[in-house]
Scaffold this active site. Structure first.
Site, mmCIF file in Angstrom:
data_model
loop_
_atom_site.group_PDB
_atom_site.id
_atom_site.type_symbol
_atom_site.label_atom_id
_atom_site.label_comp_id
_atom_site.label_asym_id
_atom_site.label_seq_id
_atom_site.Cartn_x
_atom_site.Cartn_y
_atom_site.Cartn_z
ATOM 1 N N TYR A 177 0.962 -1.025 -0.125
ATOM 2 C CA TYR A 177 -0.668 -0.009 0.328
ATOM 3 C C TYR A 177 0.542 1.214 -0.024
ATOM 4 O O TYR A 177 1.336 1.368 1.376
ATOM 5 C CB TYR A 177 -0.980 -0.020 0.775
ATOM 6 C CG TYR A 177 -1.549 -0.787 1.555
ATOM 7 C CD1 TYR A 177 -2.015 -1.742 0.298
ATOM 8 C CD2 TYR A 177 -2.243 -1.375 2.382
ATOM 9 C CE1 TYR A 177 -3.285 -2.724 0.271
ATOM 10 C CE2 TYR A 177 -3.643 -2.131 2.410
ATOM 11 C CZ TYR A 177 -3.821 -2.827 1.653
ATOM 12 O OH TYR A 177 -5.003 -3.949 1.334
ATOM 13 N N LEU A 205 -19.257 -3.359 0.383
ATOM 14 C CA LEU A 205 -20.267 -2.796 -0.893
ATOM 15 C C LEU A 205 -19.881 -2.404 -2.094
ATOM 16 O O LEU A 205 -20.733 -2.307 -3.284
ATOM 17 C CB LEU A 205 -19.995 -1.233 0.124
ATOM 18 C CG LEU A 205 -20.409 -1.063 1.418
ATOM 19 C CD1 LEU A 205 -19.763 1.131 2.212
ATOM 20 C CD2 LEU A 205 -21.113 -1.170 2.055
ATOM 21 N N GLY A 206 -19.603 -3.868 -2.870
ATOM 22 C CA GLY A 206 -19.306 -4.005 -4.131
ATOM 23 C C GLY A 206 -17.856 -3.378 -4.064
ATOM 24 O O GLY A 206 -17.366 -2.826 -3.408
#
Length: 313
Positions: free
Chosen positions: A70, A227-228
């Site tokens: 990240y 949440l998709g």
């Protein structure tokens, strides 16, 4: 070590656990944690990023998901700066990919056992830890993202062997799996798996059998894309009429309803929604207080699951 002994419903800082209590890597944690990936976006706003991490602790979050890849160590550096032992935070990192600065995709597969070991060492250094409480092995078998090719196609048993060795050496506390298949999980269970991170949400439930296996084996289910996803071709929970109707009736946001559904769906679910916005962080934590009655749950459960798979490499 923490300076206090929290009750099951209270974090080390004395704050109520966000979303209630769950279990992760042998520790009692808040069911709502924090996924730190989006802090990559705050490269030029370091103080803001550190403040978001501190706010997470203040809100009762006590497990944070990160990775050396990240921001090529940037996010781990933020966590090192913002989080101290007194906060009682379970840090979960992951290996299986390495940073690829300047590439078309900023990640490259790193699936070989020696690469997994090198990635753990990089995480230990950037987090300034002697031991990482939980390390997820990111397989490249399933879900959106990278795919392994050539010598990066590695048998899971070979990977687990080095992960177990590092656990025995004290470099990692527990082993998790990410982007894994049901067969891969079954093969890994004898190695004592602490959690599974797969793409899963109200609208993408193809891994339901895996979730149920995790529940039977006392393995935490930590979905990413809860949440998709904004990737083209992947559905969004917040677009569903049933979710929007429930949000209106409850005085909540569609995102909060989607997160609340996950918490209601199975007791072993832990959430790590990510954000680079303090207001969104607070809203995510507040999702743990949203109560879904039987009728609302039935309407949400009736939302069809849809497949969608994006390979990024």
């Amino acid at each position: 070590m923490t300076s206090t002994t929290p009750s099951p419903q209270t974090a080390a800082t004395g704050v109520p656990r966000a979303g209630g209590a769950g279990l992760l890597a042998g520790r009692t944690v808040s069911r709502i944690g924090y996924g730190a990936m989006q802090l990559e976006r705050l490269h030029g706003e370091r103080s803001t990023a550190v403040a978001i991490l501190r706010r997470a602790v203040e809100l009762g979050i006590d497990h944070i998901d990160t990775a050396q890849f990240y921001g090529n160590g940037f996010v781990n550096g933020l966590i090192r700066e913002a989080i101290g032992p007194e906060d009682g935070i379970v840090i979960a990192s992951k290996v299986g990919a390495d940073p690829n600065p300047g590439g078309r995709i900023p990640l490259r597969p790193a699936q070989q056992p020696q690469e997994l070991r090198a990635s753990v060492e990089d995480n230990l250094k950037s987090l300034s830890l002697d031991r990482i409480p939980l390390v997820n092995l990111r397989r490249l078998d399933a879900g959106p993202g990278l795919r392994a090719e050539g010598d990066q196609v590695v048998d899971i048993d070979d990977q687990l062997a080095v992960m177990v060795a590092m656990r025995e050496e004290g470099k990692i506390g527990a082993i998790g799996l990410s982007s894994v298949t049901l067969e891969g999980l079954r093969r890994a269970i004898p190695a004592s798996v602490a959690c599974v991170q797969n793409a899963y949400s109200l609208v993408t439930r193809s891994d339901e059998d895996m979730l149920q296996l995790c529940m039977a084996e006392d393995i935490a289910w930590v979905p990413y894309f809860p949440l998709g996803s904004a990737f083209p071709g992947l559905p969004k929970v917040t677009d569903e009429p049933a979710v929007q109707d429930a949000a209106r009736s409850l005085g909540a946001t569609p995102s909060q309803v989607g997160l609340a559904w996950l918490l209601h769906h199975a007791p072993n679910v832990l959430l790590i929604p990510g954000t680079a916005n303090a207001g969104h962080l607070e809203a995510n934590v507040a999702a743990g207080t949203v109560v879904l009655d039987g009728a609302t749950l039935a309407s949400l459960d009736a939302v069809p699951t849809r497949s969608g798979d994006i390979a990024l490499g």
